[in-house]
Design a protein around this motif. Structure first.
Motif, mmCIF file in Angstrom:
data_model
loop_
_atom_site.group_PDB
_atom_site.id
_atom_site.type_symbol
_atom_site.label_atom_id
_atom_site.label_comp_id
_atom_site.label_asym_id
_atom_site.label_seq_id
_atom_site.Cartn_x
_atom_site.Cartn_y
_atom_site.Cartn_z
ATOM 1 N N ILE A 130 0.831 -1.211 0.000
ATOM 2 C CA ILE A 130 0.000 0.000 0.000
ATOM 3 C C ILE A 130 0.862 1.256 0.000
ATOM 4 C CG2 ILE A 130 -1.680 1.348 1.334
ATOM 5 C CD1 ILE A 130 -2.939 -1.356 2.141
ATOM 6 N N PHE A 131 1.911 1.281 0.821
ATOM 7 C CA PHE A 131 2.777 2.463 0.875
ATOM 8 C C PHE A 131 3.458 2.713 -0.470
ATOM 9 C CE2 PHE A 131 7.048 4.246 1.631
ATOM 10 C CZ PHE A 131 6.670 5.496 2.093
ATOM 11 N N ILE A 132 4.051 1.677 -1.049
ATOM 12 C CA ILE A 132 4.746 1.838 -2.333
ATOM 13 C C ILE A 132 3.767 2.284 -3.420
ATOM 14 C CG2 ILE A 132 5.950 0.617 -4.193
ATOM 15 C CD1 ILE A 132 7.284 -1.111 -2.004
ATOM 16 N N ASP A 133 2.607 1.639 -3.481
ATOM 17 C CA ASP A 133 1.638 2.007 -4.512
ATOM 18 C C ASP A 133 1.090 3.421 -4.322
ATOM 19 O OD1 ASP A 133 1.986 -0.382 -5.807
ATOM 20 O OD2 ASP A 133 0.145 -1.304 -5.068
ATOM 21 N N LEU A 134 0.895 3.831 -3.092
ATOM 22 C CA LEU A 134 0.387 5.180 -2.829
ATOM 23 C C LEU A 134 1.407 6.251 -3.225
ATOM 24 C CD1 LEU A 134 -1.839 6.996 -1.712
ATOM 25 C CD2 LEU A 134 -0.786 6.752 0.536
ATOM 26 N N VAL A 135 2.644 6.101 -2.761
ATOM 27 C CA VAL A 135 3.686 7.079 -3.112
ATOM 28 C C VAL A 135 3.950 7.048 -4.618
ATOM 29 C CG1 VAL A 135 6.116 7.714 -2.787
ATOM 30 C CG2 VAL A 135 4.745 7.004 -0.822
ATOM 31 N N GLY A 136 3.981 5.852 -5.187
ATOM 32 C CA GLY A 136 4.187 5.731 -6.629
ATOM 33 C C GLY A 136 3.076 6.392 -7.422
ATOM 34 N N ALA A 137 1.837 6.237 -6.972
ATOM 35 C CA ALA A 137 0.698 6.833 -7.675
ATOM 36 C C ALA A 137 0.738 8.357 -7.587
ATOM 37 C CB ALA A 137 -0.610 6.303 -7.099
ATOM 38 N N ILE A 138 1.139 8.874 -6.448
ATOM 39 C CA ILE A 138 1.235 10.333 -6.300
ATOM 40 C C ILE A 138 2.247 10.893 -7.299
ATOM 41 C CG2 ILE A 138 1.973 12.194 -4.742
ATOM 42 C CD1 ILE A 138 0.742 10.473 -2.440
ATOM 43 N N TRP A 139 3.417 10.267 -7.381
ATOM 44 C CA TRP A 139 4.435 10.739 -8.328
ATOM 45 C C TRP A 139 3.983 10.511 -9.770
ATOM 46 C CZ3 TRP A 139 8.164 14.024 -8.665
ATOM 47 C CH2 TRP A 139 9.001 13.998 -9.774
ATOM 48 N N LEU A 156 -4.262 -0.623 -9.132
ATOM 49 C CA LEU A 156 -4.976 -1.833 -8.743
ATOM 50 C C LEU A 156 -4.493 -3.049 -9.542
ATOM 51 C CD1 LEU A 156 -8.629 -0.491 -8.314
ATOM 52 C CD2 LEU A 156 -6.957 -1.059 -6.522
ATOM 53 N N ALA A 157 -3.948 -2.808 -10.719
ATOM 54 C CA ALA A 157 -3.412 -3.910 -11.526
ATOM 55 C C ALA A 157 -2.217 -4.580 -10.858
ATOM 56 C CB ALA A 157 -3.002 -3.388 -12.905
ATOM 57 N N PHE A 158 -1.536 -3.866 -9.954
ATOM 58 C CA PHE A 158 -0.373 -4.430 -9.268
ATOM 59 C C PHE A 158 -0.742 -5.331 -8.089
ATOM 60 C CE2 PHE A 158 1.583 -0.234 -10.676
ATOM 61 C CZ PHE A 158 2.229 -0.789 -11.758
ATOM 62 N N ILE A 159 -1.939 -5.178 -7.558
ATOM 63 C CA ILE A 159 -2.321 -5.825 -6.302
ATOM 64 C C ILE A 159 -2.227 -7.358 -6.346
ATOM 65 C CG2 ILE A 159 -4.191 -6.118 -4.609
ATOM 66 C CD1 ILE A 159 -2.765 -3.378 -4.491
ATOM 67 N N PRO A 160 -2.769 -8.055 -7.344
ATOM 68 C CA PRO A 160 -2.662 -9.523 -7.318
ATOM 69 C C PRO A 160 -1.216 -10.025 -7.261
ATOM 70 C CG PRO A 160 -4.253 -8.839 -8.970
ATOM 71 C CD PRO A 160 -3.565 -7.596 -8.483
ATOM 72 N N GLY A 161 -0.360 -9.454 -8.082
ATOM 73 C CA GLY A 161 1.055 -9.851 -8.066
ATOM 74 C C GLY A 161 1.741 -9.470 -6.766
ATOM 75 N N ASP A 162 1.389 -8.303 -6.226
ATOM 76 C CA ASP A 162 1.980 -7.869 -4.962
ATOM 77 C C ASP A 162 1.571 -8.763 -3.803
ATOM 78 O OD1 ASP A 162 3.361 -5.825 -6.167
ATOM 79 O OD2 ASP A 162 1.927 -4.261 -5.614
ATOM 80 N N LEU A 163 0.358 -9.282 -3.840
ATOM 81 C CA LEU A 163 -0.083 -10.232 -2.810
ATOM 82 C C LEU A 163 0.771 -11.498 -2.851
ATOM 83 C CD1 LEU A 163 -3.971 -9.942 -3.123
ATOM 84 C CD2 LEU A 163 -2.557 -9.162 -1.211
ATOM 85 N N ILE A 164 1.015 -11.991 -4.051
ATOM 86 C CA ILE A 164 1.841 -13.195 -4.213
ATOM 87 C C ILE A 164 3.275 -12.926 -3.778
ATOM 88 C CG2 ILE A 164 2.815 -14.790 -5.923
ATOM 89 C CD1 ILE A 164 0.121 -14.406 -7.481
ATOM 90 N N LYS A 165 3.833 -11.786 -4.213
ATOM 91 C CA LYS A 165 5.213 -11.448 -3.836
ATOM 92 C C LYS A 165 5.354 -11.258 -2.326
ATOM 93 C CE LYS A 165 5.282 -8.295 -7.168
ATOM 94 N NZ LYS A 165 5.696 -7.160 -8.007
ATOM 95 N N SER A 166 4.352 -10.666 -1.692
ATOM 96 C CA SER A 166 4.400 -10.478 -0.243
ATOM 97 C C SER A 166 4.384 -11.818 0.486
ATOM 98 C CB SER A 166 3.217 -9.626 0.223
ATOM 99 O OG SER A 166 3.272 -8.352 -0.345
ATOM 100 N N ALA A 167 3.516 -12.712 0.056
ATOM 101 C CA ALA A 167 3.446 -14.038 0.686
ATOM 102 C C ALA A 167 4.760 -14.799 0.493
ATOM 103 C CB ALA A 167 2.275 -14.836 0.121
#
Length: 185
Positions: A130-139, A156-167
Motif C-alpha cells: 500500500i505504501f509503495i503504490d500510494l507514493v508511486g501513484a502520487i508521483w 490496482l493492476a499491481f495488487i494480485p502480483g503484490d499479494l503473491i510477492k508479499s506471501a
C-alpha cells in the motif's frame, strides 16, 4: 558478540543488494495503460525490511538505489540512471527507500516475528504494497499529468502480483531466519 552481529548484518545487507540486482534481471511486465511495469524487485525491498530491520534494510536498499542512480543498469530490464528517478517510476523507487524502515519498525513494534506468519504478511501489505503504490501513484499522477484517482485506480493492476510477492517474501524470510538462527534487529 555485538561485533559478530554487526558483521552478520552487514554481510546480509550486501546479500540483499545482490538479491535486488538479481531480481532486476527479470524484465518488467508492461501493462500498456500506464508507463510502470510489474517488477520483482519490490519483493526484495520488502525482504530487506523483514530480514534486516529498519536500519540495515534501509542501508541495503539505499545502496542499491544509489548504484541505480549513478547509472548502473540494475533496475528491472537493465535500466538505471538519474532519468529513471524523475520518470514515471520515480515515486516507486523513492518509496522503496522508506519501505524497509516502515516494515522493520512495525515488525519490531508489534514483535511480529514471534507470531503467526499472517501478521507479518499484513505488515508487508500495509508498509510494502500500500505504501509503495500510494507514493508511486502520487508521483505518477504528477509526472504523467493524470489525476491522482486515475493513477490510484491503475495501481490496482499491481495488487494480485503484490499479494503473491508479499506471501513469498514472508515464507522465504522466515526460512532464512530459521536456517541462520537470526535474532532480529
Amino acid at each position: 558478540m555485538k561485533r559478530s552481529n554487526t558483521t552478520r548484518l552487514l554481510t546480509l545487507s550486501a546479500m540483499m543488494v545482490a538479491i535486488l540486482i538479481i531480481l532486476g534481471l527479470f524484465p518488467g511486465i508492461p501493462l500498456g495503460f500506464i508507463p510502470v511495469p510489474i517488477v520483482l524487485q519490490n519483493m526484495g525491498v520488502m525482504m530487506s525490511g523483514e530480514l534486516l530491520g529498519p536500519r540495515y534494510g534501509t542501508i541495503s536498499v539505499g545502496l542499491f538505489l544509489l548504484l541505480a542512480f549513478l547509472g548502473m543498469p540494475i533496475l528491472s530490464g537493465g535500466n538505471g540512471g538519474m532519468a529513471v528517478f524523475i520518470g514515471p517510476t520515480g515515486g516507486y523507487l523513492i518509496a522503496w527507500l522508506f519501505t524497509p524502515l516502515l516494515i522493520g519498525l512495525l515488525i519490531n513494534r508489534f514483535q511480529i516475528y514471534n507470531k503467526s506468519w499472517i501478521f507479518e504478511l499484513l505488515i508487508l501489505l500495509l508498509a510494502g504494497v500500500i505504501f509503495i503504490d500510494l507514493v508511486g501513484a502520487i508521483w505518477l499522477s504528477y509526472q504523467s499529468h493524470i489525476t491522482l484517482i486515475a493513477a490510484l485506480i491503475s495501481n490496482l493492476a499491481f495488487i494480485p502480483g503484490d499479494l503473491i510477492k508479499s506471501a513469498l517474501a514472508v515464507i522465504i524470510v522466515r526460512r532464512i531466519r530459521k536456517a541462520m538462527h537470526l535474532s532480529l534487529f
